[in-house]
Structure formats: structure tokens, C-alpha cells
Design a protein around this motif. Sequence first.
Motif, PDB file in Angstrom:
ATOM      1  N   GLY A 161       0.875  -1.418  -0.029  1.00 47.76           N
ATOM      2  CA  GLY A 161      -0.001  -0.041  -0.015  1.00 47.76           C
ATOM      3  C   GLY A 161       0.880   1.475  -0.044  1.00 47.76           C
ATOM      4  O   GLY A 161       2.159   1.258   0.144  1.00 47.76           O
ATOM      5  N   ALA A 162      -0.010   2.471  -0.131  1.00 49.71           N
ATOM      6  CA  ALA A 162       0.603   3.593  -0.089  1.00 49.71           C
ATOM      7  C   ALA A 162       1.541   3.854   1.132  1.00 49.71           C
ATOM      8  O   ALA A 162       0.876   3.949   2.295  1.00 49.71           O
ATOM      9  CB  ALA A 162      -0.143   4.648  -0.610  1.00 49.71           C
ATOM     10  N   ILE A 163       2.800   4.444   0.954  1.00 45.12           N
ATOM     11  CA  ILE A 163       3.374   5.189   2.058  1.00 45.12           C
ATOM     12  C   ILE A 163       3.404   6.719   2.120  1.00 45.12           C
ATOM     13  O   ILE A 163       3.138   7.223   3.298  1.00 45.12           O
ATOM     14  CB  ILE A 163       4.916   4.831   1.989  1.00 45.12           C
ATOM     15  CG1 ILE A 163       5.222   3.330   2.265  1.00 45.12           C
ATOM     16  CG2 ILE A 163       5.882   5.618   2.978  1.00 45.12           C
ATOM     17  CD1 ILE A 163       6.802   2.863   1.874  1.00 45.12           C
ATOM     18  N   SER A 164       3.430   7.464   1.066  1.00 46.92           N
ATOM     19  CA  SER A 164       3.055   8.789   0.904  1.00 46.92           C
ATOM     20  C   SER A 164       2.637   9.316  -0.375  1.00 46.92           C
ATOM     21  O   SER A 164       2.893   8.515  -1.435  1.00 46.92           O
ATOM     22  CB  SER A 164       4.443   9.402   1.335  1.00 46.92           C
ATOM     23  OG  SER A 164       5.259   9.281   0.296  1.00 46.92           O
ATOM     24  N   THR A 165       1.860  10.319  -0.471  1.00 51.86           N
ATOM     25  CA  THR A 165       1.634  11.003  -1.601  1.00 51.86           C
ATOM     26  C   THR A 165       2.052  12.572  -1.826  1.00 51.86           C
ATOM     27  O   THR A 165       1.940  13.012  -0.961  1.00 51.86           O
ATOM     28  CB  THR A 165       0.070  11.054  -1.830  1.00 51.86           C
ATOM     29  OG1 THR A 165      -0.702   9.728  -1.741  1.00 51.86           O
ATOM     30  CG2 THR A 165      -0.463  11.508  -3.097  1.00 51.86           C
ATOM     31  N   GLY A 166       3.030  12.553  -2.665  1.00 52.49           N
ATOM     32  CA  GLY A 166       3.550  14.040  -2.743  1.00 52.49           C
ATOM     33  C   GLY A 166       3.114  14.829  -3.893  1.00 52.49           C
ATOM     34  O   GLY A 166       2.006  14.378  -4.512  1.00 52.49           O
ATOM     35  N   LYS A 167       3.568  16.011  -4.192  1.00 53.78           N
ATOM     36  CA  LYS A 167       3.309  16.794  -5.310  1.00 53.78           C
ATOM     37  C   LYS A 167       3.345  15.989  -6.570  1.00 53.78           C
ATOM     38  O   LYS A 167       2.549  16.309  -7.652  1.00 53.78           O
ATOM     39  CB  LYS A 167       3.987  18.069  -5.285  1.00 53.78           C
ATOM     40  CG  LYS A 167       3.540  18.939  -4.174  1.00 53.78           C
ATOM     41  CD  LYS A 167       4.515  20.356  -4.025  1.00 53.78           C
ATOM     42  CE  LYS A 167       5.753  19.860  -3.707  1.00 53.78           C
ATOM     43  NZ  LYS A 167       6.481  21.168  -3.516  1.00 53.78           N
ATOM     44  N   GLU A 168       4.373  15.438  -6.846  1.00 52.85           N
ATOM     45  CA  GLU A 168       4.783  14.905  -8.084  1.00 52.85           C
ATOM     46  C   GLU A 168       4.752  13.531  -8.041  1.00 52.85           C
ATOM     47  O   GLU A 168       4.551  12.673  -9.252  1.00 52.85           O
ATOM     48  CB  GLU A 168       6.005  15.260  -8.612  1.00 52.85           C
ATOM     49  CG  GLU A 168       5.961  16.449  -9.230  1.00 52.85           C
ATOM     50  CD  GLU A 168       6.023  17.878  -8.391  1.00 52.85           C
ATOM     51  OE1 GLU A 168       6.685  17.697  -7.183  1.00 52.85           O
ATOM     52  OE2 GLU A 168       5.616  18.776  -8.362  1.00 52.85           O
ATOM     53  N   ASN A 225       3.955   9.370  -5.936  1.00 51.82           N
ATOM     54  CA  ASN A 225       3.486   8.446  -4.873  1.00 51.82           C
ATOM     55  C   ASN A 225       4.535   7.320  -4.489  1.00 51.82           C
ATOM     56  O   ASN A 225       5.099   6.941  -5.352  1.00 51.82           O
ATOM     57  CB  ASN A 225       2.165   7.764  -5.063  1.00 51.82           C
ATOM     58  CG  ASN A 225       0.926   8.614  -5.452  1.00 51.82           C
ATOM     59  OD1 ASN A 225       1.053   9.759  -6.095  1.00 51.82           O
ATOM     60  ND2 ASN A 225      -0.168   8.467  -4.887  1.00 51.82           N
ATOM     61  N   VAL A 226       4.732   7.100  -3.275  1.00 48.39           N
ATOM     62  CA  VAL A 226       5.539   6.242  -2.714  1.00 48.39           C
ATOM     63  C   VAL A 226       4.741   4.943  -2.199  1.00 48.39           C
ATOM     64  O   VAL A 226       3.690   5.119  -1.352  1.00 48.39           O
ATOM     65  CB  VAL A 226       6.368   6.598  -1.732  1.00 48.39           C
ATOM     66  CG1 VAL A 226       7.611   5.698  -1.182  1.00 48.39           C
ATOM     67  CG2 VAL A 226       7.356   8.042  -2.256  1.00 48.39           C
ATOM     68  N   ILE A 254      11.561  -2.509   0.515  1.00 42.63           N
ATOM     69  CA  ILE A 254      12.068  -1.457  -0.302  1.00 42.63           C
ATOM     70  C   ILE A 254      11.050  -0.333  -0.449  1.00 42.63           C
ATOM     71  O   ILE A 254       9.781  -0.833  -0.258  1.00 42.63           O
ATOM     72  CB  ILE A 254      12.609  -1.880  -1.646  1.00 42.63           C
ATOM     73  CG1 ILE A 254      11.584  -2.700  -2.524  1.00 42.63           C
ATOM     74  CG2 ILE A 254      13.836  -2.763  -1.454  1.00 42.63           C
ATOM     75  CD1 ILE A 254      12.191  -3.062  -3.772  1.00 42.63           C
ATOM     76  N   ALA A 255      11.258   0.830  -1.103  1.00 45.86           N
ATOM     77  CA  ALA A 255      10.039   1.563  -1.602  1.00 45.86           C
ATOM     78  C   ALA A 255      10.122   1.676  -2.895  1.00 45.86           C
ATOM     79  O   ALA A 255      11.047   1.836  -3.677  1.00 45.86           O
ATOM     80  CB  ALA A 255      10.384   2.887  -0.919  1.00 45.86           C
ATOM     81  N   LEU A 256       8.604   1.932  -3.504  1.00 40.67           N
ATOM     82  CA  LEU A 256       8.419   1.946  -4.897  1.00 40.67           C
ATOM     83  C   LEU A 256       7.945   3.300  -5.100  1.00 40.67           C
ATOM     84  O   LEU A 256       6.985   3.618  -4.657  1.00 40.67           O
ATOM     85  CB  LEU A 256       7.254   0.695  -5.247  1.00 40.67           C
ATOM     86  CG  LEU A 256       6.682   0.870  -6.607  1.00 40.67           C
ATOM     87  CD1 LEU A 256       7.720   0.794  -7.670  1.00 40.67           C
ATOM     88  CD2 LEU A 256       5.446   0.072  -6.770  1.00 40.67           C
ATOM     89  N   LYS A 257       8.805   4.037  -5.820  1.00 39.17           N
ATOM     90  CA  LYS A 257       8.462   5.502  -5.959  1.00 39.17           C
ATOM     91  C   LYS A 257       7.889   5.610  -7.611  1.00 39.17           C
ATOM     92  O   LYS A 257       8.786   5.359  -8.472  1.00 39.17           O
ATOM     93  CB  LYS A 257       9.512   6.386  -5.461  1.00 39.17           C
ATOM     94  CG  LYS A 257       9.166   7.856  -5.717  1.00 39.17           C
ATOM     95  CD  LYS A 257      10.206   8.921  -5.109  1.00 39.17           C
ATOM     96  CE  LYS A 257       9.752  10.369  -4.985  1.00 39.17           C
ATOM     97  NZ  LYS A 257      10.957  10.979  -4.302  1.00 39.17           N
ATOM     98  N   ILE A 258       6.774   6.325  -7.486  1.00 42.78           N
ATOM     99  CA  ILE A 258       5.987   6.465  -9.066  1.00 42.78           C
ATOM    100  C   ILE A 258       5.811   7.756  -9.196  1.00 42.78           C
ATOM    101  O   ILE A 258       5.176   8.502  -8.566  1.00 42.78           O
ATOM    102  CB  ILE A 258       5.070   5.463  -9.282  1.00 42.78           C
ATOM    103  CG1 ILE A 258       5.108   4.031  -8.782  1.00 42.78           C
ATOM    104  CG2 ILE A 258       4.142   5.806 -10.627  1.00 42.78           C
ATOM    105  CD1 ILE A 258       3.880   3.221  -9.136  1.00 42.78           C
ATOM    106  N   ILE A 268       9.894   5.460 -12.843  1.00 43.88           N
ATOM    107  CA  ILE A 268       9.511   4.567 -11.447  1.00 43.88           C
ATOM    108  C   ILE A 268      10.896   4.338 -10.887  1.00 43.88           C
ATOM    109  O   ILE A 268      12.106   4.193 -11.419  1.00 43.88           O
ATOM    110  CB  ILE A 268       9.403   3.116 -11.784  1.00 43.88           C
ATOM    111  CG1 ILE A 268       7.482   3.145 -12.029  1.00 43.88           C
ATOM    112  CG2 ILE A 268       9.386   2.293 -10.435  1.00 43.88           C
ATOM    113  CD1 ILE A 268       7.302   1.922 -12.428  1.00 43.88           C
ATOM    114  N   LEU A 269      11.258   4.594  -9.448  1.00 47.95           N
ATOM    115  CA  LEU A 269      12.613   4.315  -8.707  1.00 47.95           C
ATOM    116  C   LEU A 269      12.319   3.240  -7.619  1.00 47.95           C
ATOM    117  O   LEU A 269      11.186   3.213  -7.034  1.00 47.95           O
ATOM    118  CB  LEU A 269      12.954   5.682  -7.971  1.00 47.95           C
ATOM    119  CG  LEU A 269      13.264   6.693  -8.941  1.00 47.95           C
ATOM    120  CD1 LEU A 269      13.605   7.993  -7.774  1.00 47.95           C
ATOM    121  CD2 LEU A 269      14.537   6.519  -9.659  1.00 47.95           C
ATOM    122  N   LEU A 270      12.951   2.440  -7.496  1.00 51.59           N
ATOM    123  CA  LEU A 270      13.022   1.230  -6.453  1.00 51.59           C
ATOM    124  C   LEU A 270      14.308   1.735  -5.451  1.00 51.59           C
ATOM    125  O   LEU A 270      15.512   2.195  -5.772  1.00 51.59           O
ATOM    126  CB  LEU A 270      13.464  -0.007  -6.715  1.00 51.59           C
ATOM    127  CG  LEU A 270      12.399  -0.614  -7.793  1.00 51.59           C
ATOM    128  CD1 LEU A 270      12.618  -2.184  -8.053  1.00 51.59           C
ATOM    129  CD2 LEU A 270      11.019  -0.679  -7.061  1.00 51.59           C
TER     130      LEU A 270
END
Length: 261
Positions: free
Chosen positions: A58-65, A67-68, A78-82, A145-147
Motif C-alpha cells: 500500500g501507499a506510504i506517501s503521496t507527494g506533489k509529483e 506516490n511512494v 524497499i520503497a516503490l516511488k512512482i 519509477i524508482l526502487l
Amino acid sequence: MITHRDDLQDRFDDEIAAMGVRIKDANQFKVRDDVFDDVTLLALYKLVHKKHLSVIGGAISTGKEANVFYAEHDGEPIALKIYRVRSANFTTMGVYMTGDRRFSGIGSSRKALIFAWAKKEFSNLKRADEAGIPVPKPLIWDRNILLIGFLGKDEQPYPQLRNATLEDPAATYETIIGYIKTLYTGAKLVHADLSEYNILYGDQVYMIDMGQSVTLDHPQALRFLVRDIQNINRFFRTKTEVMEEREIFTAVTGISNDYEP
């Protein structure tokens, strides 16, 4: 009505399940149409196919540009940043990209800029990590996408500095000022958006969200540095004694105190 995207995501879910990848909090994973577009789902499929992901949560955070999301690789968090291709702030990103020689000639399309931005954050994290600054460990970059390394415990992220209870505010302040200097002298970067929102406080202090960070030859680098220093002093001023901003600037850059941003 079944849309193309619904069909694509259903096929994505079926295929990654067949590869043994588990999706936690499936409803959260599907709710944002502006996050999981065709480009993102295809990039995720590629990462799964290459076995870079074994669990998507599930979602960790939602930013301006971006979602993690929480994720795992072979049992390790790990974290999945999209970065959102459809709705990220195209204009704001351009301010930090223009003048960065590493990313000249990337094209003018929204998709090209978002891909370059994700690559830029990966590059910045790598430079910061190699300089010894605690940041999310950069693992994989692919398109938007960043891992990256997960910063937290028991699937919960560490709190932002603004929400943390500081055991020793003076020591934390000193540590952050030291990281600003190391980022400048060691990684040759300015964070350019440093504040209590982009620092996590857990087993130690971590800098995060470095997509906008610029190299020292960027025409706005010193102005961004001054803003970073001002933000940190503003946050800590009610918690501990802070240094003069000009004194910090000179200690970081070696430039005399007559500099006017």
C-alpha cells in the motif's frame, strides 16, 4: 464499462501473480488512475519480470509529483516511488532541470521530462549516498519509477522531521547542517527543497526527495542553498539556538559573507 486501462491492470495483476508476486492492499494499488497509467503498469511489469519486486504493498506517501508504495524484494523491504506522468507539475520541474548540464537536450514532452526527473533523482541519491549522507539507497531506475531503500520499521515509514519528537534538537540541527555541507562539498549538490517535510527522523536523520537537487554549476544553486539554510533555521529556531545564516553559508561554500542571493 470496462476500459483499456482496467483490462491492462487486470492482465498485469494476473501475470505478476503467476510469477509469484504478491500484491498487498490491492484496493490502494488500483485507486489512482493518474498514477497507474499504461506507461507505469508496463514499467512495473518489466521490473517484476526482472525479479526486482516480489511484493507490492500500500501507499506510504503521496507527494506533489509522486506516490511512494511499500514493496519487497526477496523478503527485504524497499520503497516503490512512482512519478505521475499525467499530473506531475510540469512547470515546476522545468525550473530545476533548466541549467542542469546532465539533462540537457531531453526533449519538451511531459513524458520525457518525467522520465528525466526520475533519472535525475536516482543520480542525485547515488551521489549523496556515495558522499556518506543518509538517503534512501538508490536501487533501480526505469522510466518514471524508482526502487529505493525503505526507511522505516515494521512496514511503517519513519516520520517526517516536522512530526517527530526530537530527543536532542541541538544535536539534530547540527547533524543536518553538517549534511548540507557534505552534500555541497562531497556530492557537489544542493538539495534545493530542504525542509522539515523532506527529512525523515528515525534511527538517524535522512534526507529524502532529491529529484529537484542541482549540481553546483546550476545558475540557481547558491540561491537554492540559501533557501535550504533559511528553512532549516526557521524550523529549529523555536527548538534550539541556531547559527547565523550567513555563517552557515560561508562554512558550507567557502564564499565570504558579502554574498547577496
